[in-house]
Motif scaffolding. Structure first.
Motif, PDB file in Angstrom:
ATOM      1  N   ASP A 272       0.819  -1.207   0.000  1.00 49.27           N
ATOM      2  CA  ASP A 272       0.000   0.000   0.000  1.00 49.27           C
ATOM      3  C   ASP A 272       0.855   1.260   0.000  1.00 49.27           C
ATOM      4  N   ALA A 273       2.191   1.082   0.062  1.00 47.13           N
ATOM      5  CA  ALA A 273       3.082   2.238   0.086  1.00 47.13           C
ATOM      6  C   ALA A 273       3.029   2.964  -1.255  1.00 47.13           C
ATOM      7  N   PRO A 274       3.295   4.278  -1.242  1.00 45.11           N
ATOM      8  CA  PRO A 274       3.325   5.024  -2.501  1.00 45.11           C
ATOM      9  C   PRO A 274       4.331   4.400  -3.462  1.00 45.11           C
TER      10      PRO A 274
ATOM     11  N   ALA B 143      11.549  -4.973   3.038  1.00 47.84           N
ATOM     12  CA  ALA B 143      11.099  -3.903   3.933  1.00 47.84           C
ATOM     13  C   ALA B 143      10.984  -2.586   3.175  1.00 47.84           C
ATOM     14  N   LEU B 144      11.936  -2.340   2.287  1.00 48.18           N
ATOM     15  CA  LEU B 144      11.919  -1.097   1.509  1.00 48.18           C
ATOM     16  C   LEU B 144      10.747  -1.088   0.533  1.00 48.18           C
TER      17      LEU B 144
ATOM     18  N   VAL C 192      22.197  -2.811   3.423  1.00 50.19           N
ATOM     19  CA  VAL C 192      21.486  -2.864   2.145  1.00 50.19           C
ATOM     20  C   VAL C 192      20.350  -1.839   2.122  1.00 50.19           C
ATOM     21  N   LYS C 193      19.637  -1.754   3.207  1.00 48.92           N
ATOM     22  CA  LYS C 193      18.512  -0.818   3.259  1.00 48.92           C
ATOM     23  C   LYS C 193      18.993   0.628   3.199  1.00 48.92           C
TER      24      LYS C 193
ATOM     25  N   GLN D 176      18.100   3.090   0.164  1.00 50.09           N
ATOM     26  CA  GLN D 176      17.311   4.286   0.456  1.00 50.09           C
ATOM     27  C   GLN D 176      17.940   5.521  -0.176  1.00 50.09           C
ATOM     28  N   GLN D 177      19.263   5.524  -0.288  1.00 46.69           N
ATOM     29  CA  GLN D 177      19.952   6.638  -0.935  1.00 46.69           C
ATOM     30  C   GLN D 177      19.510   6.787  -2.389  1.00 46.69           C
ATOM     31  N   VAL D 178      19.262   5.657  -3.038  1.00 46.63           N
ATOM     32  CA  VAL D 178      18.793   5.696  -4.425  1.00 46.63           C
ATOM     33  C   VAL D 178      17.385   6.286  -4.473  1.00 46.63           C
TER      34      VAL D 178
END
Length: 357
Positions: free
Chosen positions: A50-52, A82-83, A295-296, A300-302
């Motif tokens: 449901d995440a954007p 998780a991401l 890894v996360k 997340q930087q990307v």
């Protein structure tokens, strides 16, 4: 006129059914797990998030241990899962069956326009360098190896520091003064596990012996079980495997022995809190290596548009990159954990320098 009205009504109903069928054709590919030919078909998948939806695709290439190794690769994949849930990032993995798969698997993501391609494991270093050099506009990242390229972010760990601490636990817990270490394949990374563990045992129990052996593979649980049987038969009552899925066989052997009765034997988990997988009846403690956090963080930087290639991050005890889980309290006494904490502080403040080779 009546016949014309009946025909029109039939056509309207048919058209409505067609529209309803089209509206139910959902595309759930956003979190699909990709595998190469010959890879396991029971790959982990998730329901649509449901995440954007983020306009980011991240691919992950495992080493030969596979994504379900209950250790290193699995931690990395769980970080991307998780991401996906949090940011709607599209994720896929390719599972390598041999070293020959590394380069084509990496290229499949790079040529597919993925925002970031991960190589998980020291063994992928050469392949990541080659693919990165041939595709300077692509973003890549690697765990456990340093790749000197402007479009690659490298993450390594101070495995020797975390292994020293579980060595302290082993040295103070053993009843036989014999403990064993089983490595996967010989490499600088696994060597850090080995020498750190041995140093920790010797620091608290100079009378103990540490037997070192290597399986020569990360994906051979049967080999791990056989090596463990030999070590346990020789009187080793604690074994620390740093061998990916091969280490699963060590747990299987220990469980069988404990179930049959006789002298209690233990296993020290690696990379993840393996008591969650194998139970605290056989897992003395675990040397956690926060592959998932690394890894996360880089992924997340990307997502944020802040990815910077050409950098290397080393995660140590001070960075909480390695250490022991809270579940250690189940089997490790408060007195021994206090000693672990004492050594941990000395490593962080530089009083003790743990060998790495």
């Amino acid at each position: 006129m009546k016949k014309l009205y009946q025909l029109s009504l039939v056509m309207l109903l048919a058209f409505t059914v067609i529209l309803a069928g089209c509206g139910n054709n959902n595309n759930n590919s956003g979190n699909a797990a990709a595998t190469n030919s010959g890879a396991a078909t029971n790959a982990p998948t998730e329901a649509p998030t449901d995440a954007p939806k983020a306009d980011v695709k991240i691919g992950l290439v495992t080493d030969v241990g596979g994504v379900n190794d209950k250790s290193f690769n699995q931690s990395a994949w769980e970080a991307l899962e998780a991401l996906n849930k949090e940011a709607g990032v599209e994720i896929k993995y390719l599972q390598s069956k041999s070293n020959a798969d590394y380069e084509p698997n990496l290229n499949q993501f790079v040529k597919g326009g993925y925002s970031l391609t991960w190589g998980i494991g020291f063994d992928l270093g050469d392949a990541v360098l080659k693919v990165a050099t041939e595709n300077p506009d692509a973003n890549l990242a690697i765990i456990d190896s340093v790749v000197e390229a402007p479009n690659v972010e490298s993450v390594t760990f101070a495995e020797n520091e975390g292994s020293f601490l579980v060595g302290v636990v082993a040295g103070l817990t053993t009843k036989t003064n014999k403990v064993g270490f089983i490595g996967g394949m010989e490499s600088p990374v696994i060597k850090r596990f080995e020498v750190g563990f041995k140093a920790g045992v010797e620091a608290v129990n100079p009378n103990a012996t540490v037997t070192i052996t290597y399986a020569g593979a990360y994906d051979k649980p049967d080999t791990g079980k056989s090596l463990a049987a030999t070590l346990y038969n020789d009187g080793n009552d604690i074994i620390f495997p740093a061998a990916g899925a091969t280490g699963n066989g060590v747990f299987n052997e220990a469980k069988s022995r404990n179930k049959a009765g006789g002298a209690k034997v233990w296993v020290i988990g690696v990379d993840k809190d393996q008591s969650l997988e194998f139970g605290d009846d056989v897992t003395l403690t675990s040397m956690i290596k926060r592959v998932d956090e690394a890894v996360k963080k880089v992924s997340q930087q990307v997502v944020d548009g802040t990815f910077q290639g050409g950098t290397t991050t080393v995660l140590s005890l001070k960075d909480n990159g390695v250490g022991l889980p809270e579940t250690s309290k189940a089997n490790v006494s408060a007195e021994i954990l206090a000693k672990v904490d004492e050594y941990s502080k000395q490593i962080i403040d530089g009083t003790i320098t743990v060998p790495s080779e």
